[in-house]
Design a protein around this motif. Sequence first.
Motif, short mmCIF file in Angstrom:
data_model
loop_
_atom_site.label_atom_id
_atom_site.label_comp_id
_atom_site.label_asym_id
_atom_site.label_seq_id
_atom_site.Cartn_x
_atom_site.Cartn_y
_atom_site.Cartn_z
N ILE A 37 46.03 31.01 39.40
CA ILE A 37 44.61 30.79 39.12
C ILE A 37 44.30 29.39 39.62
CG2 ILE A 37 42.87 30.49 37.32
CD1 ILE A 37 44.39 32.56 35.66
N SER A 38 43.54 29.30 40.71
CA SER A 38 43.29 28.00 41.35
C SER A 38 42.23 27.19 40.61
CB SER A 38 42.88 28.19 42.81
OG SER A 38 41.72 29.00 42.91
N TRP A 62 48.12 38.88 31.17
CA TRP A 62 48.74 37.80 30.41
C TRP A 62 48.52 36.51 31.20
CZ3 TRP A 62 50.94 36.48 25.86
CH2 TRP A 62 51.70 35.30 25.81
N VAL A 63 47.97 35.48 30.54
CA VAL A 63 47.70 34.19 31.18
C VAL A 63 48.60 33.14 30.55
CG1 VAL A 63 45.97 32.40 31.61
CG2 VAL A 63 45.33 34.81 31.71
N ASP A 69 49.12 25.06 26.74
CA ASP A 69 49.63 26.34 26.27
C ASP A 69 48.72 27.00 25.24
OD1 ASP A 69 50.11 24.77 24.04
OD2 ASP A 69 52.30 24.92 24.15
N ALA A 70 47.62 26.33 24.86
CA ALA A 70 46.67 26.94 23.92
C ALA A 70 45.98 28.15 24.53
CB ALA A 70 45.63 25.91 23.47
N ILE A 71 45.94 28.23 25.87
CA ILE A 71 45.28 29.37 26.51
C ILE A 71 46.23 30.54 26.71
CG2 ILE A 71 43.76 27.77 27.72
CD1 ILE A 71 45.17 28.60 30.33
N ALA A 101 47.48 27.27 35.69
CA ALA A 101 47.45 28.59 35.07
C ALA A 101 47.85 29.69 36.05
CB ALA A 101 46.07 28.87 34.49
N LYS A 102 48.59 30.65 35.54
CA LYS A 102 48.97 31.83 36.30
C LYS A 102 48.77 33.07 35.43
CE LYS A 102 52.44 29.44 39.14
NZ LYS A 102 53.86 29.40 39.55
#
Length: 228
Positions: A37-38, A62-63, A69-71, A101-102
Amino acid sequence: MAKAQGQPAIKKSAKRGMSFNSRTYFYDLPETPTKVISDLTNTKPAIATSVGHGLKTGDAVWVESVENDAINGYYLVSVSNEDSFALMTLDGEDIGTVTDAKFTTVKRYSFCDATSVKIAALKTKAIDATTICDEGAVTELEKEPGTISLSGLWAPDKEVQDFLEEMAEELETIFFTLKPKGSKYMRGYQVKITSLDWDGKSGDKWQFSIELQINGRSRKLDMTTGAK
């Protein structure tokens, strides 16, 4: 007026409200995310940019992020275009800048075995917050995790039920979605299985009951209009 001899009796169908029919799925544990996720916007919901993501509205992903790491978690997505999508219920106003993020898609199991579903999405309990300066009693409401109860026919050789038994033993957080017939909304819940029971008293058919605890708020997605 008497009914003609030999004439079949007319059956009247009773109306019983909305059909229980629904699209119901459980989702497996995610693989290590590899799709980048850019950009993740500071909007509500957050919009993720990922070139050629290949998703469609209603998919579950899943993100994961190391720097925030809260997301981390499961999300329903509403696709904006081929390079961006909304992560439903992720409030980007509070996440700051996230650059690492990935995401990954998650294998899902169709679950049509339930004969009843009960969702208590939110629970509260009253807490005594009275201090020595209060003239009377003071109470405050505190949120408790919601619950989902499922009951139905148990078929232990089915892949989805074998998966649920394994997840119950491992105490893993998994993802569950439900879209009732007649509703435009799909709802998703991060859950843990807190109990799994079998009952073999119904003839040759085994029955089951599963209790799930909801971890975090539900994910709500309008399947007709996309992101909200």
